[in-house]
Enzyme design. Structure first.
Site, PDB file in Angstrom:
ATOM      1  N   SER A  54      19.396  37.586  -0.560  1.00  0.00           N
ATOM      2  CA  SER A  54      20.714  36.974  -0.323  1.00  0.00           C
ATOM      3  C   SER A  54      21.782  37.902   0.498  1.00  0.00           C
ATOM      4  O   SER A  54      21.936  38.973   0.298  1.00  0.00           O
ATOM      5  CB  SER A  54      21.484  36.651  -1.428  1.00  0.00           C
ATOM      6  OG  SER A  54      20.643  35.720  -2.450  1.00  0.00           O
TER       7      SER A  54
ATOM      8  N   ASP B 182      24.129  28.763   0.225  1.00  0.00           N
ATOM      9  CA  ASP B 182      23.006  28.921   1.119  1.00  0.00           C
ATOM     10  C   ASP B 182      23.068  27.757   1.939  1.00  0.00           C
ATOM     11  O   ASP B 182      22.934  27.873   3.270  1.00  0.00           O
ATOM     12  CB  ASP B 182      21.824  28.979   0.256  1.00  0.00           C
ATOM     13  CG  ASP B 182      21.543  30.415  -0.394  1.00  0.00           C
ATOM     14  OD1 ASP B 182      22.354  31.093  -0.136  1.00  0.00           O
ATOM     15  OD2 ASP B 182      20.743  30.286  -1.400  1.00  0.00           O
TER      16      ASP B 182
ATOM     17  N   SER C 153      27.999  27.422  -6.385  1.00  0.00           N
ATOM     18  CA  SER C 153      26.591  28.115  -6.721  1.00  0.00           C
ATOM     19  C   SER C 153      26.169  28.614  -5.636  1.00  0.00           C
ATOM     20  O   SER C 153      26.737  28.536  -4.431  1.00  0.00           O
ATOM     21  CB  SER C 153      25.941  26.777  -7.218  1.00  0.00           C
ATOM     22  OG  SER C 153      25.455  26.273  -6.564  1.00  0.00           O
ATOM     23  N   LYS C 154      25.241  29.519  -5.763  1.00  0.00           N
ATOM     24  CA  LYS C 154      24.547  30.128  -4.604  1.00  0.00           C
ATOM     25  C   LYS C 154      23.795  29.042  -3.848  1.00  0.00           C
ATOM     26  O   LYS C 154      23.833  29.263  -2.717  1.00  0.00           O
ATOM     27  CB  LYS C 154      23.431  30.893  -5.259  1.00  0.00           C
ATOM     28  CG  LYS C 154      22.777  31.819  -4.156  1.00  0.00           C
ATOM     29  CD  LYS C 154      21.717  32.961  -4.802  1.00  0.00           C
ATOM     30  CE  LYS C 154      20.617  32.983  -3.851  1.00  0.00           C
ATOM     31  NZ  LYS C 154      20.881  32.762  -2.265  1.00  0.00           N
ATOM     32  N   ARG C 155      23.125  28.192  -4.371  1.00  0.00           N
ATOM     33  CA  ARG C 155      22.654  26.847  -3.837  1.00  0.00           C
ATOM     34  C   ARG C 155      23.529  26.298  -2.607  1.00  0.00           C
ATOM     35  O   ARG C 155      23.271  26.224  -1.572  1.00  0.00           O
ATOM     36  CB  ARG C 155      22.236  25.831  -4.597  1.00  0.00           C
ATOM     37  CG  ARG C 155      20.834  25.358  -4.575  1.00  0.00           C
ATOM     38  CD  ARG C 155      20.664  24.284  -5.383  1.00  0.00           C
ATOM     39  NE  ARG C 155      20.947  23.041  -4.985  1.00  0.00           N
ATOM     40  CZ  ARG C 155      20.436  22.077  -4.344  1.00  0.00           C
ATOM     41  NH1 ARG C 155      19.203  22.391  -4.266  1.00  0.00           N
ATOM     42  NH2 ARG C 155      21.070  20.905  -4.054  1.00  0.00           N
TER      43      ARG C 155
END
Length: 511
Positions: free
Chosen positions: A289, A269, A264-266
């Site tokens: 992003s 990051d 996931s993006k989380r």
RNA sequence: GGUCCGUUCGUCUAGGGGUUAGGACAUCAGAUUUUCAUUCUGGUAACACGGGUUCGAUUCCCGUACGGACUACCA
């Protein structure tokens, strides 16, 4: 064999996930290998989730990655339009066909009624908690209502959906190209909504109708679709399209690198790497992003890396150009299990691809960084710098990031070295070195070495020990390219100036 | 909860009834180098568990565990 026609069918709900690029890539590889057609279809049947700019983003991402579309949005083709929202009337027609043949029905249940049904079944501890063969007769639909009641409701403008009438207790078989035979009992499949109350089709209907009409031969998509694949088989059967049904290949998912779960993006990051191909600012949240492109990943390196996340040729070759991928690719060799996304390997691939470029090509990267910094540089000098640095870069921007000192004289010096090594001997040596430097004609490596030797001779200090301090004086740091090359690129005057500055500004270590 | 899918070094994976279980990334050590990097050499490191089947199972079968996906008028 049937002509190979594959499609990549994202929905414009935000930035394209890197997993989407891999899905597109696998489709593309098969199409190119088989002389087939790569189709881009935009699945925008959910008006609530539409995000402005997302479609353009998808297009640009594919273009950057080098995944060419033969037919579809932005390209056109014999089956246009390729945007599902523009195909709306079509789905209505096919849904009506299903109703006419008794394979689908109208349903008028409200959200609250559906919720109540689920609650009721839950409390009964029923294993079957869905709108399907076991429950549909208790609900408000054209199966339980009289024909006149139904038409009255529809004419009165009451909201309705169209549901597929899934048969009870039938084994639905599906031969997945990656997973082999998958069998599901139809009683576990619910009467999926085919047409929503806003008149738009759901994914299930639109996908099957379009794949049929567009003569898709292989559906290559993520594993998240595997549970609904039997439903799609059922739809093909209901339409009488079983013979034209495409082959299915459900791809393993991309997982997060540490721990478990879908990437996931989380997670990305947190680990500090991109998850989207290009920079993206979410128009709803304004959240920014960074993309793979802007982070310095080369598209061919990223594609190579992505291709190997779930596929391998069965040989020990790891570096594959797109051309080679096209040649070697096969659906049969795709793994069945999810792959954790290891950014370190992506970096390695990037480095490999960067290193394979000529110094002339690399020069472009440095020059573009310099342009951004408003620093001018002769191409010959840039070439020399890139030549000196090519073995120690992983990203195009590294030439500038790690090579700033070629353009900006150091004002601070790495203390961990100076505090230990910058003694009176160093000052004496460098002082002498300046004088010898002044006498040489050019800054060619052999000439500098001679100057170094002379200095060593006149000071009785071995030059080997002096290299690190000299490097500090010239670059400010303790590591970097070959010193002779640095001096040559800097030139005599600049070298002397930097040494002089270092001598006057670095405190000398006593004893 | 239900349905489906999966499980080989830390990671990506090869392999497949009898192998020293192979490669790559990462990591560690050594060599080279003026440093770092590169390059080279070497090392550490894996068949989830339990039952079968079999002379023999990591490989086949069944369970268990664990993980994942799906379970919307989202795709």
């Amino acid at each position: 064999m049937k002509e190979v026609r594959v499609r990549f069918a994202p929905s414009p709900t935000g930035a394209l996930h890197i997993g989407g690029i891999r899905t597109a890539l696998y489709n593309y590889l098969l199409a190119r290998q088989q002389g087939g057609t790569m189709i881009l279809r935009i699945e925008d049947t959910d008006q609530n989730r539409f995000v402005p700019g997302a479609e353009e983003y998808i297009l640009e991402s594919l273009q950057w990655a080098g995944i060419e579309i033969d037919e579809g949005v932005s390209k056109g083709g014999p089956h246009a339009p390729y945007r599902q929202s523009e195909r709306k009337p079509l789905y209505q027609k096919y849904a009506q066909q299903l109703i006419a043949e008794g394979n689908a029905y109208y349903a008028f249940d409200t959200e609250a009624e559906l919720e109540a049904m689920r609650e009721r079944l839950k409390h009964q501890h029923s294993s079957d908690q869905q709108y399907g063969s076991g429950t549909r007769m208790q609900m408000k639909n054209s199966l339980t209502l009289s024909a006149s009641e139904v038409s009255q409701k529809i004419n009165a403008g009451e909201q309705y959906v169209i549901r597929l009438k899934v048969p009870a207790n039938e084994e639905i078989k599906l031969n997945d190209l990656i997973r082999g035979e998958v069998q599901v009992n139809s009683s576990t499949i619910d009467d999926k909504v085919l047409m929503k109350s806003d008149g738009m089709p759901t994914y299930h209907l639109a996908n099957v109708v379009d794949d049929y009409l567009m003569k898709i031969s292989h559906v290559i998509r993520g594993e998240e679709w595997l549970p609904s694949a039997p439903l799609h088989v059922l739809l093909y059967r209901s339409f009488g399209w079983e013979k034209e049904m495409p082959r299915f290949a459900h791809l393993p998912l991309l997982l997060k690198a540490d721990g478990n779960g879908k990437l996931s993006k989380r997670d990305a990051d947190k680990a500090g790497f991109p998850i989207f191909p290009l920079n993206w600012t979410d128009p709803r949240t304004n959240e920014f992003s960074k993309g793979f492109r802007e982070s310095g990943y080369l598209p061919e390196a990223l594609l190579n890396f992505l291709a190997f996340l779930g596929w391998n040729p069965g040989t020990e070759q790891e570096i594959f150009s797109v051309k080679e991928l096209i040649h070697s690719f096969s659906l049969e060799r795709i793994a069945r299990h999810g792959a954790k996304f290891d950014i370190q390997k992506a970096q390695w691939y990037n480095q490999q691809y960067l290193k394979s470029k000529t110094s002339e090509e690399l020069t472009k990267y440095l020059l573009s960084s310099l342009a951004q910094e408003n620093i001018s540089c002769m191409p010959e000098k840039a070439l020399k710098i890139c030549d000196a640095m090519r073995e120690r870069v992983s990203f195009p921007q590294d030439f500038w990031e790690h090579g700033k000192f070629f353009f900006i004289a150091p004002s601070v010096f790495d203390q961990s070295v100076t505090s230990k090594k910058w003694n009176s001997e160093v000052v004496k040596f460098l002082d002498q070195f300046i004088s010898h430097l002044k006498t040489i004609e050019t800054t060619a490596a052999n000439e500098i070495k001679i100057a170094l030797e002379k200095t060593s001779h006149t000071t009785s200090i071995s030059s080997g020990k002096m290299m690190q301090p000299l490097r500090i004086a010239l670059t400010g740091g303790a590591s970097g390219p070959d010193l002779m090359a640095i001096i040559d690129i800097l030139g005599k005057e600049e070298t002397i100036q930097r040494i002089q500055y270092a001598i006057t500004s670095i405190p000398v270590k006593t004893t």
